[in-house]
Design an enzyme around this catalytic site. Structure first.
Site, short mmCIF file in Angstrom:
data_model
loop_
_atom_site.label_atom_id
_atom_site.label_comp_id
_atom_site.label_asym_id
_atom_site.label_seq_id
_atom_site.Cartn_x
_atom_site.Cartn_y
_atom_site.Cartn_z
N ARG A 180 0.49 -1.48 -0.06
CA ARG A 180 0.39 0.09 0.22
C ARG A 180 1.15 1.45 0.12
O ARG A 180 0.39 2.28 0.46
CB ARG A 180 -1.11 -0.05 1.43
CG ARG A 180 -1.76 -0.67 1.52
CD ARG A 180 -3.01 -1.06 -0.28
NE ARG A 180 -3.63 -2.57 0.36
CZ ARG A 180 -2.96 -3.31 -0.40
NH1 ARG A 180 -2.08 -3.98 -1.07
NH2 ARG A 180 -3.77 -4.67 -0.56
N SER A 257 -10.77 0.68 3.19
CA SER A 257 -10.12 0.12 4.78
C SER A 257 -9.47 1.93 4.64
O SER A 257 -8.31 1.97 3.81
CB SER A 257 -9.47 -0.61 4.11
OG SER A 257 -9.95 -2.35 3.47
N GLU A 363 -4.31 4.25 5.99
CA GLU A 363 -4.32 4.29 4.76
C GLU A 363 -4.99 5.45 3.36
O GLU A 363 -4.20 5.71 2.62
CB GLU A 363 -5.05 2.61 4.32
CG GLU A 363 -5.09 2.75 2.65
CD GLU A 363 -5.57 1.40 2.36
OE1 GLU A 363 -5.76 1.51 1.03
OE2 GLU A 363 -5.02 0.16 3.17
#
Length: 371
Positions: A180, A257, A363
């Protein structure tokens, strides 16, 4: 994640510049964020490069906005110029040995790109179905789901270097693609103009790696299935978790998320596992996955739930909640503020840290706000 389904349409002509306290909430999937000083919609690649160069030449603060699916914008908004990417275009080029290179402009809706590749019988992207955002954002955060990451398929990107004003092609191997993350994330030095992906012809999916997806498909892990079947299975799983955008479903009013799965160094893992075991009991198996550099990835959702935060856990006034379908999503129930969201995020982050000694990192990209 940056841009799929828009909250409100933008009908301004190509390259039009608007000004004066423009709310950004309508351009994010969270439906949160205060006003911007000005906004330019760039529908052609040359409009996009011109708008960025003009902002830089004028010394203006700049926010490059895709679909807003991976952004948390402060209630006070953004004091500067916003350039919204709306460029379109896809191309397929055979490169031999059953391989096809897909080139997609940064403003292409990501799920539409995936759907079109599946219609073409091309395998590789199907596990990334249903992820809201624009194509240009996928390399920035190395988007991934169900055992596949963009880094598995990315060939190169075209970047506008804001320091030189030049466009250059950068191979995927130079982007520092990790879990990520990439050298492009939290870095305003360049803007992604388009991306290239290497796919395989023949109508078969990439090998199914993720156990939950394999069970859904009634397939053995590591096998390949019909690419369209894999896409539909992924979409069904994501819908069940409130991860496919639906304006009528507040569980999808989120940034996806909110926390990444934490990666624990090898040396620290025994102590972390012992602390988790002491808190939840030795009979509960802790989900663990191998990560880069010998680390171990733990499930953020599992930790959140066992730290006492159930699905639907409320934040201030119930205006924000953990999704009723998935504890990793922080959701706007219709009347929230960014401040409300951050209060809930801090509560969850701190609760996991106190319970297990594990730090969760956000995130989404936080614009003029922080945890």
């Amino acid at each position: 994640m940056s841009g799929a389904e828009e909250v409100r349409g933008d009908t301004s002509p190509p390259g039009e510049r608007a000004g004066g306290d423009l709310p950004l909430a309508g351009y994010t999937t969270l439906r949160l964020g205060g006003p911007a000083t000005g906004l330019v919609v760039a529908r052609q690649p040359d409009e996009l490069t011109a708008a960025v160069r003009a902002a830089d030449a004028g010394g203006h603060r700049l926010l490059v906005l895709g679909g807003g699916s991976n952004l948390v914008i402060a209630d006070e908004g953004f004091a500067g110029q916003v350039v919204r990417i709306a460029t379109k275009g896809r191309r397929y080029d055979s490169v031999g040995d059953g391989l096809v290179q897909l080139t997609a402009e940064a403003g292409e809706d990501w799920d539409e790109v995936v759907a079109d590749a599946v219609r073409q019988g091309l395998g590789g992207l199907e596990c990334l179905s249903g992820i809201p955002g624009l194509t240009g954002a996928t390399p920035v955060q190395n988007v991934g789901a169900y055992g596949v990451e963009v880094s598995d398929l990315l060939v190169s990107v075209d970047l506008l270097d804001r320091g030189t004003g030049r466009v250059r092609t950068v191979p995927a191997g130079e982007l520092g693609l990790t879990y990520r993350n990439s050298v492009l994330k939290h870095n305003a030095a360049a803007v992604v103009l388009r991306a290239r992906f290497l796919l395989r012809d023949g109508g078969r999916s990439a090998p199914i790696k993720y156990a939950e997806l394999a069970r859904t498909l009634d397939a053995e892990p590591g096998t390949q299935v019909d690419v369209a079947s894999a896409r539909e299975a992924v979409l069904a799983l994501r819908r069940g978790k409130g991860m496919v955008l639906d304006a009528a479903d507040h569980d999808t009013w989120s940034a996806g998320s909110f926390f990444t799965n934490p990666i624990v160094d090898r040396a620290d893992l025994p102590e972390v596992l012992a602390r988790i075991s002491a808190a939840v009991g030795p009979d509960q198996g802790v989900p663990q996955y191998p990560a880069a550099d010998g680390g171990t990835k733990l499930s953020a959702a599992w930790l959140i739930e066992r730290a006492g935060f159930a699905k639907g856990h409320p934040g201030p006034g119930g205006r924000v909640r953990l999704s009723t379908k998935h504890t990793l999503a922080l959701t706007n129930r219709g009347a929230a503020t960014t401040r409300d969201l951050l209060i809930l995020a801090r509560e969850v982050r701190d609760g996991v840290r106190v319970a297990f000694g594990v730090s969760l990192a956000p995130e989404p990209v936080l614009v003029d706000c922080s945890l």
